[in-house]
Design a protein around this motif. Structure first.
Motif, PDB file in Angstrom:
ATOM      1  N   LYS A  24       0.874  -1.176   0.000  1.00 18.18           N
ATOM      2  CA  LYS A  24       0.000   0.000   0.000  1.00 18.18           C
ATOM      3  C   LYS A  24       0.906   1.219   0.000  1.00 18.18           C
ATOM      4  N   ARG A  25       0.623   2.172  -0.884  1.00 22.94           N
ATOM      5  CA  ARG A  25       1.393   3.405  -0.972  1.00 22.94           C
ATOM      6  C   ARG A  25       0.623   4.525  -0.280  1.00 22.94           C
ATOM      7  N   LEU A  26       1.335   5.379   0.457  1.00 20.28           N
ATOM      8  CA  LEU A  26       0.737   6.521   1.144  1.00 20.28           C
ATOM      9  C   LEU A  26       1.502   7.790   0.780  1.00 20.28           C
ATOM     10  N   GLU A  27       0.774   8.913   0.808  1.00 24.02           N
ATOM     11  CA  GLU A  27       1.361  10.226   0.546  1.00 24.02           C
ATOM     12  C   GLU A  27       1.051  11.147   1.713  1.00 24.02           C
ATOM     13  N   VAL A  56       2.397  21.525   4.635  1.00 27.01           N
ATOM     14  CA  VAL A  56       3.654  22.232   4.862  1.00 27.01           C
ATOM     15  C   VAL A  56       4.269  21.737   6.169  1.00 27.01           C
ATOM     16  N   GLY A  57       5.499  21.258   6.096  1.00 24.01           N
ATOM     17  CA  GLY A  57       6.193  20.758   7.283  1.00 24.01           C
ATOM     18  C   GLY A  57       5.856  19.327   7.647  1.00 24.01           C
ATOM     19  N   TYR A  58       4.946  18.695   6.948  1.00 20.44           N
ATOM     20  CA  TYR A  58       4.611  17.304   7.224  1.00 20.44           C
ATOM     21  C   TYR A  58       5.622  16.419   6.496  1.00 20.44           C
ATOM     22  N   ARG A  59       6.206  15.467   7.224  1.00 22.62           N
ATOM     23  CA  ARG A  59       7.182  14.576   6.588  1.00 22.62           C
ATOM     24  C   ARG A  59       7.323  13.286   7.383  1.00 22.62           C
ATOM     25  N   VAL A  60       8.010  12.326   6.760  1.00 21.17           N
ATOM     26  CA  VAL A  60       8.264  11.036   7.386  1.00 21.17           C
ATOM     27  C   VAL A  60       9.747  10.718   7.252  1.00 21.17           C
ATOM     28  N   LEU A  61      10.304  10.119   8.293  1.00 23.13           N
ATOM     29  CA  LEU A  61      11.695   9.679   8.297  1.00 23.13           C
ATOM     30  C   LEU A  61      11.728   8.192   8.600  1.00 23.13           C
ATOM     31  N   GLY A  90       6.118  -9.014  10.353  1.00 24.66           N
ATOM     32  CA  GLY A  90       5.771  -9.331   8.975  1.00 24.66           C
ATOM     33  C   GLY A  90       5.516  -8.128   8.091  1.00 24.66           C
ATOM     34  N   ILE A  91       5.664  -6.908   8.619  1.00 19.90           N
ATOM     35  CA  ILE A  91       5.435  -5.688   7.844  1.00 19.90           C
ATOM     36  C   ILE A  91       6.739  -4.908   7.762  1.00 19.90           C
ATOM     37  N   THR A  92       7.048  -4.399   6.556  1.00 19.01           N
ATOM     38  CA  THR A  92       8.214  -3.537   6.387  1.00 19.01           C
ATOM     39  C   THR A  92       7.775  -2.248   5.712  1.00 19.01           C
ATOM     40  N   PHE A  93       8.564  -1.192   5.928  1.00 15.00           N
ATOM     41  CA  PHE A  93       8.263   0.116   5.368  1.00 15.00           C
ATOM     42  C   PHE A  93       9.347   0.517   4.377  1.00 15.00           C
ATOM     43  N   THR A  94       8.948   1.253   3.334  1.00 16.53           N
ATOM     44  CA  THR A  94       9.903   1.907   2.452  1.00 16.53           C
ATOM     45  C   THR A  94       9.531   3.379   2.398  1.00 16.53           C
ATOM     46  N   VAL A  95      10.549   4.235   2.430  1.00 22.77           N
ATOM     47  CA  VAL A  95      10.315   5.682   2.377  1.00 22.77           C
ATOM     48  C   VAL A  95      10.971   6.203   1.108  1.00 22.77           C
ATOM     49  N   ASP A  96      10.160   6.781   0.210  1.00 20.97           N
ATOM     50  CA  ASP A  96      10.640   7.352  -1.043  1.00 20.97           C
ATOM     51  C   ASP A  96      10.517   8.863  -0.950  1.00 20.97           C
ATOM     52  N   GLY A  97      11.436   9.489  -0.284  1.00 17.84           N
ATOM     53  CA  GLY A  97      11.372  10.934  -0.109  1.00 17.84           C
ATOM     54  C   GLY A  97      10.619  11.278   1.158  1.00 17.84           C
ATOM     55  N   PRO A  98      10.573  12.566   1.496  1.00 15.26           N
ATOM     56  CA  PRO A  98       9.967  12.962   2.772  1.00 15.26           C
ATOM     57  C   PRO A  98       8.443  12.871   2.814  1.00 15.26           C
ATOM     58  N   THR A  99       7.777  12.700   1.661  1.00 14.15           N
ATOM     59  CA  THR A  99       6.318  12.688   1.679  1.00 14.15           C
ATOM     60  C   THR A  99       5.706  11.430   1.084  1.00 14.15           C
ATOM     61  N   LYS A 100       6.503  10.422   0.744  1.00 14.42           N
ATOM     62  CA  LYS A 100       5.969   9.192   0.150  1.00 14.42           C
ATOM     63  C   LYS A 100       6.503   7.991   0.904  1.00 14.42           C
ATOM     64  N   TYR A 133      -3.925   7.790   1.031  1.00 12.60           N
ATOM     65  CA  TYR A 133      -3.460   6.727   0.143  1.00 12.60           C
ATOM     66  C   TYR A 133      -3.032   7.355  -1.178  1.00 12.60           C
ATOM     67  N   ALA A 134      -2.088   6.740  -1.864  1.00 10.47           N
ATOM     68  CA  ALA A 134      -1.646   7.241  -3.166  1.00 10.47           C
ATOM     69  C   ALA A 134      -2.813   7.168  -4.142  1.00 10.47           C
ATOM     70  N   GLY A 135      -3.118   8.281  -4.776  1.00  9.90           N
ATOM     71  CA  GLY A 135      -4.210   8.319  -5.730  1.00  9.90           C
ATOM     72  C   GLY A 135      -5.570   8.582  -5.124  1.00  9.90           C
ATOM     73  N   GLU A 136      -5.659   8.719  -3.809  1.00  8.63           N
ATOM     74  CA  GLU A 136      -6.955   8.967  -3.147  1.00  8.63           C
ATOM     75  C   GLU A 136      -7.428  10.388  -3.447  1.00  8.63           C
ATOM     76  N   GLN A 137      -8.701  10.502  -3.793  1.00  7.61           N
ATOM     77  CA  GLN A 137      -9.293  11.806  -4.046  1.00  7.61           C
ATOM     78  C   GLN A 137      -9.970  12.303  -2.766  1.00  7.61           C
ATOM     79  N   ILE A 138      -9.623  13.489  -2.332  1.00  9.12           N
ATOM     80  CA  ILE A 138     -10.205  14.074  -1.122  1.00  9.12           C
ATOM     81  C   ILE A 138     -11.294  15.057  -1.553  1.00  9.12           C
ATOM     82  N   ARG A 139     -12.497  14.879  -1.011  1.00  6.31           N
ATOM     83  CA  ARG A 139     -13.588  15.807  -1.324  1.00  6.31           C
ATOM     84  C   ARG A 139     -13.347  17.118  -0.581  1.00  6.31           C
ATOM     85  N   ARG A 140     -13.201  18.172  -1.351  1.00  5.40           N
ATOM     86  CA  ARG A 140     -12.853  19.466  -0.786  1.00  5.40           C
ATOM     87  C   ARG A 140     -14.106  20.282  -0.506  1.00  5.40           C
TER      88      ARG A 140
END
Length: 179
Positions: A85-88, A92-97, A121-131, A165-172
Motif C-alpha cells: 500500500k502506498r501513502l502520501e 507544509v512541514g509534514y514529513r516522514v523519516l 511481517g510488515i516492512t516500510f519503504t520511504v521514497d522521499g519525505p512525503t511518500k 493513500y496514493a491516488g486517493e481523491q479528497i472531497r474538498r
C-alpha cells in the motif's frame, strides 16, 4: 452458484499448500500463511489448483463460499508476490523519516514527532519525505497498518492536508465566504 467461489485457485510452482481438515497452510518463497476455513466450506487440492466447495445452497454457505475462495487466493498471491500500500503526506512541514525497515517517525503538525513501529511481517519503504510504502505478505495486515498510519492525521477537507493513500481523491469543501 457463487461466481467467485466456483473459480479454482491456481497454485504456482514453488508454493506448497497443506490442508489439514479445516486448516489451510500456504508456504511460498516470501513466507507462510495459514487460515482456518469456516464450518460448512471445504477446500480440496487438485492438480495445480485448489477448489473451494460448499455442501448446500444455504444462505450462510453461499456467503462463506466466495469469501473463503478469496481469502485462500490472497494467501497464495501474498506468499508469491506480496502486497503493498502506498501513502502520501500532504502539508507544509509534514514529513516522514525512516528509522530502519520497521520503524517510521512522522512530523504531522503536532508539537511532537510520532514514532510508528511495524508489527511482525510488515516492512516500510520511504521514497522521499512525503511518500512511503507498507509491504507484507498478509493483505489484511498490510491494509490495517496503512489505515492506522492514515489515522495519525486524516486528510482534512479544506486544504487536503494529512496522510492519504496514493491516488486517493479528497472531497474538498469551500471555506468561509469573505465579506
Amino acid at each position: 452458484m457463487s461466481r467467485i467461489g466456483k473459480l479454482p485457485v491456481a497454485v504456482p510452482s514453488g508454493v506448497d499448500v497443506a490442508i489439514d481438515g479445516a486448516h489451510v497452510t500456504v508456504k511460498g518463497p516470501k513466507g507462510t500463511l495459514s487460515h482456518t476455513v469456516a464450518a460448512p466450506i471445504t477446500v480440496e487440492k487438485g492438480d495445480g489448483v485448489l477448489d473451494v466447495k460448499r455442501p448446500d445452497d444455504e444462505r450462510q454457505s453461499r456467503a462463506l463460499h466466495g469469501l473463503t475462495r478469496t481469502l485462500v487466493n490472497n494467501m497464495v498471491v501474498g506468499v508469491t508476490e506480496g502486497y503493498e500500500k502506498r501513502l502520501e503526506i500532504v502539508g507544509v512541514g509534514y514529513r516522514v523519516l525512516s528509522k530502519g525497515p520497521t520503524q517510521l517517525e512522522f512530523q504531522l503538525g503536532y508539537s511532537h514527532p510520532i514514532t510508528f513501529n511495524a508489527p511482525e511481517g510488515i516492512t516500510f519503504t520511504v521514497d522521499g519525505p512525503t511518500k512511503l510504502g507498507v509491504q507484507g505478505i498478509d493483505k489484511q495486515l498490510v491494509g490495517e497498518v496503512a489505515a492506522n498510519i492514515r489515522k495519525l492525521r486524516k486528510p482534512e477537507p479544506y486544504k487536503g492536508k494529512g496522510v492519504r493513500y496514493a491516488g486517493e481523491q479528497i472531497r474538498r469543501k469551500v471555506g468561509k465566504a469573505g465579506k
